[in-house]
Design an enzyme around this catalytic site. Structure first.
Site, PDB file in Angstrom:
ATOM      1  N   THR A  94      53.844   9.260  15.486  1.00 13.38           N
ATOM      2  CA  THR A  94      54.813   8.994  16.332  1.00 13.38           C
ATOM      3  C   THR A  94      54.370   9.560  17.757  1.00 13.38           C
ATOM      4  OG1 THR A  94      56.329   9.801  14.748  1.00 13.38           O
ATOM      5  CG2 THR A  94      57.311   9.817  16.870  1.00 13.38           C
ATOM      6  N   LYS A 169      61.321   4.265  16.203  1.00 17.28           N
ATOM      7  CA  LYS A 169      60.925   5.657  15.758  1.00 17.28           C
ATOM      8  C   LYS A 169      61.933   6.602  16.369  1.00 17.28           C
ATOM      9  CE  LYS A 169      59.255   8.963  13.439  1.00 17.28           C
ATOM     10  NZ  LYS A 169      59.865   9.444  12.278  1.00 17.28           N
ATOM     11  N   LYS A 244      59.359  17.753  19.959  1.00 16.09           N
ATOM     12  CA  LYS A 244      58.463  16.748  20.545  1.00 16.09           C
ATOM     13  C   LYS A 244      58.969  15.122  20.755  1.00 16.09           C
ATOM     14  CE  LYS A 244      55.607  14.221  18.162  1.00 16.09           C
ATOM     15  NZ  LYS A 244      54.726  13.417  17.286  1.00 16.09           N
TER      16      LYS A 244
HETATM   17  P1  NAD Z   1      50.124  17.535  10.798  1.00 18.55           P
HETATM   18  O1  NAD Z   1      49.965  18.222  11.963  1.00 18.55           O
HETATM   19  O2  NAD Z   1      50.419  18.070   9.410  1.00 18.55           O
HETATM   20  O3  NAD Z   1      48.627  16.496  10.624  1.00 18.55           O
HETATM   21  C1  NAD Z   1      48.182  15.753  11.696  1.00 18.55           C
HETATM   22  C2  NAD Z   1      46.794  16.328  11.384  1.00 18.55           C
HETATM   23  O4  NAD Z   1      46.078  15.541  12.265  1.00 18.55           O
HETATM   24  C3  NAD Z   1      46.302  17.784  11.295  1.00 18.55           C
HETATM   25  O5  NAD Z   1      45.575  17.676  10.102  1.00 18.55           O
HETATM   26  C4  NAD Z   1      45.151  17.769  12.480  1.00 18.55           C
HETATM   27  O6  NAD Z   1      44.210  18.529  11.888  1.00 18.55           O
HETATM   28  C5  NAD Z   1      44.826  16.559  12.477  1.00 18.55           C
HETATM   29  N1  NAD Z   1      44.091  16.132  13.831  1.00 18.55           N
HETATM   30  C6  NAD Z   1      44.518  16.400  15.203  1.00 18.55           C
HETATM   31  N2  NAD Z   1      43.744  16.123  16.156  1.00 18.55           N
HETATM   32  C7  NAD Z   1      42.649  15.403  15.295  1.00 18.55           C
HETATM   33  C8  NAD Z   1      41.449  14.797  15.777  1.00 18.55           C
HETATM   34  N3  NAD Z   1      41.107  14.737  17.088  1.00 18.55           N
HETATM   35  N4  NAD Z   1      40.700  14.178  14.770  1.00 18.55           N
HETATM   36  C9  NAD Z   1      41.078  14.114  13.440  1.00 18.55           C
HETATM   37  N5  NAD Z   1      41.885  14.860  12.910  1.00 18.55           N
HETATM   38  C10 NAD Z   1      42.902  15.379  14.007  1.00 18.55           C
HETATM   39  O7  NAD Z   1      51.419  16.344  11.090  1.00 18.55           O
HETATM   40  P2  NAD Z   1      52.235  15.578  10.360  1.00 18.55           P
HETATM   41  O8  NAD Z   1      53.294  16.195   9.759  1.00 18.55           O
HETATM   42  O9  NAD Z   1      51.330  14.918   9.223  1.00 18.55           O
HETATM   43  O10 NAD Z   1      52.728  14.255  11.325  1.00 18.55           O
HETATM   44  C11 NAD Z   1      51.731  13.626  11.714  1.00 18.55           C
HETATM   45  C12 NAD Z   1      52.557  12.442  12.561  1.00 18.55           C
HETATM   46  O11 NAD Z   1      53.627  11.856  11.772  1.00 18.55           O
HETATM   47  C13 NAD Z   1      53.240  12.984  13.967  1.00 18.55           C
HETATM   48  O12 NAD Z   1      53.122  12.149  15.141  1.00 18.55           O
HETATM   49  C14 NAD Z   1      54.636  13.388  13.280  1.00 18.55           C
HETATM   50  O13 NAD Z   1      55.549  13.221  14.324  1.00 18.55           O
HETATM   51  C15 NAD Z   1      54.767  11.898  12.412  1.00 18.55           C
HETATM   52  N6  NAD Z   1      55.500  12.271  11.236  1.00 18.55           N
HETATM   53  C16 NAD Z   1      55.726  13.076  10.423  1.00 18.55           C
HETATM   54  C17 NAD Z   1      56.911  13.507   9.706  1.00 18.55           C
HETATM   55  C18 NAD Z   1      56.817  14.788   8.678  1.00 18.55           C
HETATM   56  O14 NAD Z   1      57.953  14.618   7.946  1.00 18.55           O
HETATM   57  N7  NAD Z   1      55.690  15.454   8.773  1.00 18.55           N
HETATM   58  C19 NAD Z   1      57.689  12.473   9.285  1.00 18.55           C
HETATM   59  C20 NAD Z   1      57.345  11.295  10.176  1.00 18.55           C
HETATM   60  C21 NAD Z   1      56.655  11.198  11.168  1.00 18.55           C
END
Ligand code: NAD
Length: 293
Positions: A94, A169, A244
């Site tokens: 997102t 979104k 965010k």
């Molecule tokens: P998270 O922080 O658990 O996971 C993100 C991952 O990306 C982390 O493990 C981090 O180490 C990795 N990362 C960051 N920079 C990186 C790089 N340069 N190279 C490789 N890996 C890298 O976040 P999440 O909850 O999985 O959310 C991910 C996305 O999905 C976000 O944009 C969030 O807004 C969206 N989202 C989350 C949810 C939810 O319920 N958690 C629901 C819908 C959408």
């Protein structure tokens, strides 16, 4: 079997990658966090030593990263210059509409098919393979992406050109942030009025105030056993990410001259909650601040 590179194996990315493995695909993943890579390997995937290494012979590249700056960095430093030229690019993070459109323009210029495909449904939906995907991009890119999105989700909607998935979104999450606060305020008031949370839930969950923040993610313990309130508000979807997304919604509102007042107020409350040291807590944990404990 398709060879898939999956970059970003966090709360959402790892269970999504696991569903691709279960469907019989080859998944080579990369994350900055060692335990995330270990999770992928335990599920039968392969761990790469860098984002670039994960792209080796990839037919599909999926990113699931926190913010626009991470997507710009991974695409700028690795994906655009190192993915095989025929690879399909799918960004499920997102992020802001502007970053999504900028990254898509670079990808298209380099000859790739790309879609932005952010999701709704939370970690439960990611695990169950029942996510909703909001997909921005050309028709051909959408048709190429759909079979993979079908593995990870239940509802796949083509919302228009590049960036339109992100537009859908942030509209969705502005409703979610506002409705979570409404549910918190009502359940907090109920307790103070001596009304049992289960009784209120039995009414509201089948009445006109019914919403996802209530029926799937109730911010008080008890009536919805899987909601984060029953595990001390362990995320789930963090308060930082809700702040965010509400920020992204306000940016989008400003850029279009739109006055989203409740969205602005929800952002103010989430920023206050995050400022009190609650960034990693689930976003439903804002109940504590609203209830005053
Ligand atoms: P998270 O922080 O658990 O996971 C993100 C991952 O990306 C982390 O493990 C981090 O180490 C990795 N990362 C960051 N920079 C990186 C790089 N340069 N190279 C490789 N890996 C890298 O976040 P999440 O909850 O999985 O959310 C991910 C996305 O999905 C976000 O944009 C969030 O807004 C969206 N989202 C989350 C949810 C939810 O319920 N958690 C629901 C819908 C959408």
């Amino acid at each position: 079997m398709t060879r898939i590179a999956f970059i970003g194996l966090g709360n959402m990315g790892l269970p999504m990658a696991k569903n691709l493995l279960t469907a019989g695909h080859y998944v080579m993943g990369f994350d900055l966090v060692e335990s995330a890579l270990a999770g992928l390997v335990a599920a039968g995937g392969k761990a790469a030593t860098s984002a670039t290494a994960s792209l080796d012979a990839a037919e599909v590249v999926i990113t699931m990263l926190p913010e626009g700056k991470h997507v710009r960095e991974v695409y700028g430093n690795a994906v655009i210059s190192n993915a095989p030229s025929e690879a399909l690019l799918i960004d499920c993070s997102t992020i802001d509409v502007e970053s999504a459109r900028a990254v898509a323009a670079n990808a298209t210029e380099a000859g790739f098919d790309m879609v932005d495909a952010p999701v709704s449904g939370g970690t439960g939906g990611a695990e169950a393979g029942s996510l909703t995907f909001m997909v921005g991009g050309g028709n051909l890119a959408f048709e190429r992406a759909k079979p993979y999105l079908d593995v990870m989700g239940k509802t796949i909607v083509h919302t228009g050109g590049a960036g339109n998935g992100q537009a859908a979104k942030i509209c969705n999450n502005m409703i979610l942030g506002i409705s979570m606060i409404a549910v918190c305020e009502s359940f907090s008031m109920a307790e103070k009025l001596g009304l049992d949370a289960q009784k209120l839930f039995d009414i509201t969950s089948t009445s006109s105030s019914q919403c996802w923040a209530m029926t799937n993610y109730l911010p008080v313990p008890g009536p919805v056993p899987n909601s984060p309130a029953n595990r001390d508000y362990q995320a789930g979807f963090t308060a930082a990410m809700m702040a965010k997304d509400l920020n992204l919604a306000q940016d989008a509102a400003r850029s279009t001259g739109h006055d989203a007042q409740l969205g602005a107020h929800a952002l103010k409350l989430y920023e206050q909650f995050v400022g009190q040291g609650n960034a990693p807590l689930d976003f439903s944990g804002i109940y504590r601040m609203i209830h005053g404990n």
